[in-house]
Design a protein around this motif. Structure first.
Motif, PDB file in Angstrom:
ATOM      1  N   LYS A  77       0.821  -1.211   0.000  1.00 58.79           N
ATOM      2  CA  LYS A  77       0.000   0.000   0.000  1.00 58.79           C
ATOM      3  C   LYS A  77       0.858   1.265   0.000  1.00 58.79           C
ATOM      4  O   LYS A  77       0.465   2.289  -0.553  1.00 58.79           O
ATOM      5  N   ASP A  78       2.025   1.197   0.641  1.00 61.82           N
ATOM      6  CA  ASP A  78       2.869   2.386   0.805  1.00 61.82           C
ATOM      7  C   ASP A  78       4.005   2.412  -0.215  1.00 61.82           C
ATOM      8  O   ASP A  78       5.185   2.443   0.140  1.00 61.82           O
ATOM      9  N   LEU A  79       3.661   2.412  -1.484  1.00 58.30           N
ATOM     10  CA  LEU A  79       4.669   2.447  -2.539  1.00 58.30           C
ATOM     11  C   LEU A  79       5.426   3.771  -2.514  1.00 58.30           C
ATOM     12  O   LEU A  79       4.865   4.823  -2.197  1.00 58.30           O
ATOM     13  N   GLY A  82       5.043   8.002  -4.587  1.00 61.62           N
ATOM     14  CA  GLY A  82       3.655   8.283  -4.926  1.00 61.62           C
ATOM     15  C   GLY A  82       3.118   7.454  -6.072  1.00 61.62           C
ATOM     16  O   GLY A  82       2.142   7.849  -6.726  1.00 61.62           O
ATOM     17  N   CYS A  83       3.717   6.297  -6.320  1.00 60.70           N
ATOM     18  CA  CYS A  83       3.243   5.435  -7.408  1.00 60.70           C
ATOM     19  C   CYS A  83       1.818   4.958  -7.134  1.00 60.70           C
ATOM     20  O   CYS A  83       1.459   4.662  -5.994  1.00 60.70           O
ATOM     21  N   ASP A  84       1.027   4.882  -8.176  1.00 59.76           N
ATOM     22  CA  ASP A  84      -0.381   4.519  -8.055  1.00 59.76           C
ATOM     23  C   ASP A  84      -0.546   3.034  -7.735  1.00 59.76           C
ATOM     24  O   ASP A  84      -0.018   2.171  -8.449  1.00 59.76           O
ATOM     25  N   TYR A  85      -1.299   2.744  -6.678  1.00 61.85           N
ATOM     26  CA  TYR A  85      -1.473   1.363  -6.212  1.00 61.85           C
ATOM     27  C   TYR A  85      -2.154   0.487  -7.259  1.00 61.85           C
ATOM     28  O   TYR A  85      -1.683  -0.624  -7.557  1.00 61.85           O
ATOM     29  N   ASP A  86      -3.275   0.942  -7.805  1.00 62.62           N
ATOM     30  CA  ASP A  86      -4.029   0.115  -8.750  1.00 62.62           C
ATOM     31  C   ASP A  86      -3.218  -0.191 -10.006  1.00 62.62           C
ATOM     32  O   ASP A  86      -3.225  -1.323 -10.508  1.00 62.62           O
ATOM     33  N   THR A  87      -2.518   0.825 -10.515  1.00 63.37           N
ATOM     34  CA  THR A  87      -1.671   0.608 -11.688  1.00 63.37           C
ATOM     35  C   THR A  87      -0.573  -0.396 -11.371  1.00 63.37           C
ATOM     36  O   THR A  87      -0.294  -1.312 -12.155  1.00 63.37           O
ATOM     37  N   ALA A  88       0.045  -0.237 -10.207  1.00 63.24           N
ATOM     38  CA  ALA A  88       1.128  -1.135  -9.810  1.00 63.24           C
ATOM     39  C   ALA A  88       0.635  -2.569  -9.670  1.00 63.24           C
ATOM     40  O   ALA A  88       1.273  -3.510 -10.160  1.00 63.24           O
ATOM     41  N   TYR A 123      13.197  -1.772  -4.794  1.00 58.71           N
ATOM     42  CA  TYR A 123      12.662  -2.978  -4.177  1.00 58.71           C
ATOM     43  C   TYR A 123      11.384  -3.451  -4.869  1.00 58.71           C
ATOM     44  O   TYR A 123      10.571  -2.644  -5.340  1.00 58.71           O
ATOM     45  N   ASP A 124      11.221  -4.766  -4.904  1.00 58.22           N
ATOM     46  CA  ASP A 124      10.018  -5.394  -5.458  1.00 58.22           C
ATOM     47  C   ASP A 124       8.782  -4.796  -4.786  1.00 58.22           C
ATOM     48  O   ASP A 124       8.684  -4.760  -3.555  1.00 58.22           O
ATOM     49  N   SER A 125       7.829  -4.337  -5.584  1.00 59.57           N
ATOM     50  CA  SER A 125       6.627  -3.703  -5.041  1.00 59.57           C
ATOM     51  C   SER A 125       5.707  -4.688  -4.330  1.00 59.57           C
ATOM     52  O   SER A 125       4.805  -4.274  -3.602  1.00 59.57           O
ATOM     53  N   CYS A 194      14.411  -2.539 -19.280  1.00 64.88           N
ATOM     54  CA  CYS A 194      13.427  -1.459 -19.360  1.00 64.88           C
ATOM     55  C   CYS A 194      12.332  -1.779 -18.339  1.00 64.88           C
ATOM     56  O   CYS A 194      11.498  -2.659 -18.566  1.00 64.88           O
ATOM     57  N   ILE A 195      12.339  -1.093 -17.186  1.00 66.54           N
ATOM     58  CA  ILE A 195      11.571  -1.520 -16.017  1.00 66.54           C
ATOM     59  C   ILE A 195      10.494  -0.501 -15.633  1.00 66.54           C
ATOM     60  O   ILE A 195      10.737   0.710 -15.611  1.00 66.54           O
ATOM     61  N   ASN A 196       9.313  -1.002 -15.302  1.00 68.93           N
ATOM     62  CA  ASN A 196       8.239  -0.149 -14.800  1.00 68.93           C
ATOM     63  C   ASN A 196       8.580   0.334 -13.393  1.00 68.93           C
ATOM     64  O   ASN A 196       8.886  -0.484 -12.512  1.00 68.93           O
ATOM     65  N   LEU A 197       8.493   1.641 -13.174  1.00 72.65           N
ATOM     66  CA  LEU A 197       8.776   2.155 -11.832  1.00 72.65           C
ATOM     67  C   LEU A 197       7.799   1.572 -10.820  1.00 72.65           C
ATOM     68  O   LEU A 197       8.182   1.282  -9.677  1.00 72.65           O
ATOM     69  N   VAL A 198       6.534   1.366 -11.222  1.00 64.10           N
ATOM     70  CA  VAL A 198       5.547   0.833 -10.278  1.00 64.10           C
ATOM     71  C   VAL A 198       5.889  -0.578  -9.815  1.00 64.10           C
ATOM     72  O   VAL A 198       5.389  -1.036  -8.788  1.00 64.10           O
ATOM     73  N   SER A 199       6.753  -1.272 -10.565  1.00 68.26           N
ATOM     74  CA  SER A 199       7.140  -2.637 -10.190  1.00 68.26           C
ATOM     75  C   SER A 199       8.282  -2.669  -9.186  1.00 68.26           C
ATOM     76  O   SER A 199       8.514  -3.692  -8.538  1.00 68.26           O
TER      77      SER A 199
END
Length: 207
Positions: A77-79, A82-88, A123-125, A194-199
């Motif tokens: 929950k505390d990514l 400010g990364c979006d939880y649902d998107t992540a 770190y792994d989300s 090439c990595i997603n920040l949300v991940s």
């Protein structure tokens, strides 16, 4: 997105106008979850990467269905940044081919909060395991410049923690626990993850 690219250019010391224009161009053709495939043409380059010692490879079993998509649980929950939880959660656990839109990472608090003096651990989300540490063997500005140019945080072999990261034959980059991270898109310098920040916006795993 043109305004965004200009803002990033102003913020980043040493980032050329060419790199910023590349971000703007990339953003206009961005791949969204549920939209176009991210990083098209990856199959051919992934075959080239598979012939090398790195990346460390894995089979499809690492991405088998588990309690929560390809993972055992949802993202934190505390990514960070400010990364979006649902998107992540969607990208990490219920996705194999798509990505956050190009330049998404620049719309978060990342550029304001990233350490400008030394390496940052990512770190792994889902699990909090350390997946990447960057920069290694280059400056922070070089890391940011390359990431702006490509549209996503871009890591090199020496910046990957291979205890927890694997690549599949088609170039997909994943964690050993089943988190979708992004894709390996090699260029003239070698493997480029090439990595997603949300991940990779998780908090460090508590011992």
């Amino acid at each position: 997105m043109v305004k965004l690219a200009n803002a990033v250019t102003t913020f980043l010391l040493g980032v050329s106008g060419t790199a910023a224009r590349s971000l703007s161009s990339t953003a206009r053709s961005a791949a969204f979850v549920g939209g176009s495939r991210a990083c098209s043409g990856r199959t051919g380059v992934a075959m080239h990467a598979a012939d090398q010692k790195l990346p460390v490879m894995a089979g499809e079993d690492v991405m088998s269905q588990k309690a929560h998509g390809t993972s055992e649980k949802p993202v934190m929950k505390d990514l960070r940044w400010g990364c979006d939880y649902d998107t992540a959660d969607r990208i990490c656990n219920f996705n194999r081919h798509y990505a956050e839109f190009a330049g998404y990472w620049t719309t978060t608090k990342f550029l304001q909060e990233v350490d400008r003096e030394g390496p940052t651990t990512y770190y792994d989300s889902v699990t909090g395991e350390p997946l990447f540490t960057a920069p290694v063997g280059r400056s922070v500005e070089d890391f940011l410049k390359e990431s702006v140019s490509h549209g996503w945080p871009s890591f090199r072999d020496e910046e990957v923690n291979w205890d927890y990261v694997r690549c599949l034959p088609d170039g997909e980059c994943v964690s050993t626990s089943g988190t979708h991270l992004g894709h390996n898109i090699p260029d003239g310098k070698g493997n480029r993850y090439c990595i997603n920040l949300v991940s990779v916006a998780g908090q460090a795993k508590k011992e």
